[in-house]
Design a protein around this motif. Structure first.
Motif, short mmCIF file in Angstrom:
data_model
loop_
_atom_site.label_atom_id
_atom_site.label_comp_id
_atom_site.label_asym_id
_atom_site.label_seq_id
_atom_site.Cartn_x
_atom_site.Cartn_y
_atom_site.Cartn_z
N GLU A 1 -11.97 2.37 2.63
CA GLU A 1 -12.30 1.85 3.84
C GLU A 1 -12.62 2.97 4.73
OE1 GLU A 1 -8.59 0.10 4.80
OE2 GLU A 1 -8.57 -1.21 2.97
N GLU A 2 -13.73 2.78 5.57
CA GLU A 2 -14.01 3.79 6.29
C GLU A 2 -13.17 4.23 7.74
OE1 GLU A 2 -17.79 2.65 7.21
OE2 GLU A 2 -18.75 2.80 5.18
N ASP A 3 -12.58 2.92 8.31
CA ASP A 3 -11.51 3.09 9.09
C ASP A 3 -10.17 3.33 8.97
OD1 ASP A 3 -11.45 0.52 8.17
OD2 ASP A 3 -11.09 -0.49 10.04
N ALA A 4 -9.77 3.68 7.81
CA ALA A 4 -8.52 3.80 7.36
C ALA A 4 -7.92 5.14 7.84
CB ALA A 4 -8.20 3.85 5.82
N GLU A 5 -6.69 5.03 8.39
CA GLU A 5 -6.00 5.95 8.84
C GLU A 5 -5.65 7.23 7.76
OE1 GLU A 5 -2.51 5.05 10.93
OE2 GLU A 5 -3.47 3.44 12.01
N GLN A 6 -5.20 6.67 6.66
CA GLN A 6 -4.80 7.57 5.65
C GLN A 6 -6.04 7.76 4.57
OE1 GLN A 6 -2.07 8.98 5.57
NE2 GLN A 6 -1.42 7.99 7.44
N THR B 1 2.37 9.78 -0.15
CA THR B 1 1.29 8.91 0.64
C THR B 1 2.11 7.90 1.37
OG1 THR B 1 0.92 7.39 -1.37
CG2 THR B 1 -0.61 9.30 -0.77
N THR B 2 1.90 7.44 2.63
CA THR B 2 2.68 6.49 3.17
C THR B 2 2.23 5.14 2.88
OG1 THR B 2 1.19 6.79 5.07
CG2 THR B 2 3.36 7.99 5.37
N ASP B 3 0.72 5.00 2.47
CA ASP B 3 0.05 3.69 2.05
C ASP B 3 0.47 3.59 0.61
OD1 ASP B 3 -1.45 1.52 1.75
OD2 ASP B 3 -3.15 2.44 2.07
N VAL B 4 1.27 2.65 0.24
CA VAL B 4 1.62 2.31 -1.21
C VAL B 4 1.18 0.71 -1.28
CG1 VAL B 4 3.43 2.23 -3.06
CG2 VAL B 4 3.39 4.17 -1.33
N ARG B 5 0.70 0.68 -2.44
CA ARG B 5 0.25 -0.75 -2.89
C ARG B 5 0.97 -1.06 -4.24
NH1 ARG B 5 -5.97 0.07 -1.18
NH2 ARG B 5 -5.59 0.83 0.91
N ILE B 6 1.38 -2.13 -4.39
CA ILE B 6 2.29 -2.41 -5.48
C ILE B 6 1.46 -3.71 -6.22
CG2 ILE B 6 4.45 -3.67 -6.47
CD1 ILE B 6 5.86 -2.15 -4.46
N ASP B 7 1.32 -3.48 -7.52
CA ASP B 7 0.44 -4.42 -8.53
C ASP B 7 1.26 -5.66 -8.62
OD1 ASP B 7 -1.77 -4.82 -9.97
OD2 ASP B 7 -0.46 -4.71 -11.85
N SER B 8 0.28 -6.71 -8.62
CA SER B 8 1.09 -8.11 -8.82
C SER B 8 1.84 -8.25 -9.93
CB SER B 8 0.02 -9.21 -8.81
OG SER B 8 -0.88 -8.99 -9.84
N GLY B 9 1.44 -7.45 -10.96
CA GLY B 9 2.13 -7.50 -12.46
C GLY B 9 3.44 -6.83 -12.38
N LEU B 10 3.65 -5.86 -11.48
CA LEU B 10 4.80 -5.03 -11.18
C LEU B 10 5.87 -5.94 -10.53
CD1 LEU B 10 6.73 -2.67 -11.46
CD2 LEU B 10 5.53 -1.90 -9.34
N ASN B 11 5.25 -6.57 -9.49
CA ASN B 11 5.80 -7.38 -8.81
C ASN B 11 6.40 -8.65 -9.78
OD1 ASN B 11 6.95 -8.24 -6.24
ND2 ASN B 11 5.44 -10.09 -6.30
N GLN B 12 5.70 -9.28 -10.54
CA GLN B 12 6.28 -10.40 -11.24
C GLN B 12 7.29 -9.74 -12.44
OE1 GLN B 12 2.69 -11.69 -13.14
NE2 GLN B 12 2.17 -13.34 -11.53
N PHE B 13 7.12 -8.71 -12.81
CA PHE B 13 8.30 -7.84 -13.70
C PHE B 13 9.52 -7.98 -13.05
CE2 PHE B 13 10.52 -4.25 -15.32
CZ PHE B 13 10.81 -4.88 -16.59
N VAL B 14 9.52 -7.37 -11.82
CA VAL B 14 10.65 -7.26 -11.04
C VAL B 14 11.41 -8.57 -10.60
CG1 VAL B 14 11.72 -6.51 -8.79
CG2 VAL B 14 10.01 -5.24 -10.02
#
Length: 140
Positions: free
Chosen positions: A100-105, A64-77
């Motif tokens: 989302e209805e209008d999402a490309e992916q 998938t091109t749409d990747v969402r990173i959780d805030s907990g992972l961001n804080q750990f890094v």
């Protein structure tokens, strides 16, 4: 000449099955070695590069091109600062359907942190989301 068409039909079946596999919703746990991915990167770019390396890893694994990173992972890094990124991180990557209805992916990947005591002998595993929800209900 006949073998060429036979090869094409088998190849088409394989690509169609791969596309079908990439469309299903699934959750897996991975260990990402950040140390080798940010080797040779300057101090002030290490944590941002680690986040982009996690994003690239999730894109490759989940397709998938749409990747969402959780805030907990961001804080750990970022927990040890911009320079001293942890060597490894255990993540849970979930391929989900977009609301989302209008999402490309139609699908996106959600990457979240899984805290572990040791990375020894951990392998990639597929997680059953229904079992996780039942465990959380039992704990409450």
């Amino acid at each position: 000449f006949f073998f060429f068409f036979l090869f094409l039909s088998v190849h088409e079946q394989i690509t169609m099955s791969e596309e079908k596999i990439k469309q299903e919703v699934i959750t897996r746990e991975f260990t990402i070695n950040l140390h080798k991915r940010i080797h040779g990167i300057g101090f002030k770019r290490r944590a941002p590069r680690a986040i982009s390396a996690i994003r690239k890893f999730a894109q490759k694994q989940m397709g998938t091109t749409d990747v969402r990173i959780d805030s907990g992972l961001n804080q750990f890094v970022w927990s040890k600062g911009i320079r001293n990124v942890p060597y490894r991180v255990r993540v849970r990557i979930s391929r989900k359907r977009s609301d989302e209805e209008d999402a490309e992916q139609t699908l996106f990947s959600l990457v979240s942190h899984v805290p572990v005591d040791s990375f020894k002998k951990l392998q990639t595993k597929t997680v059953n989301e229904d079992a996780d929800e039942e465990e959380e209900a039992d704990e409450e």
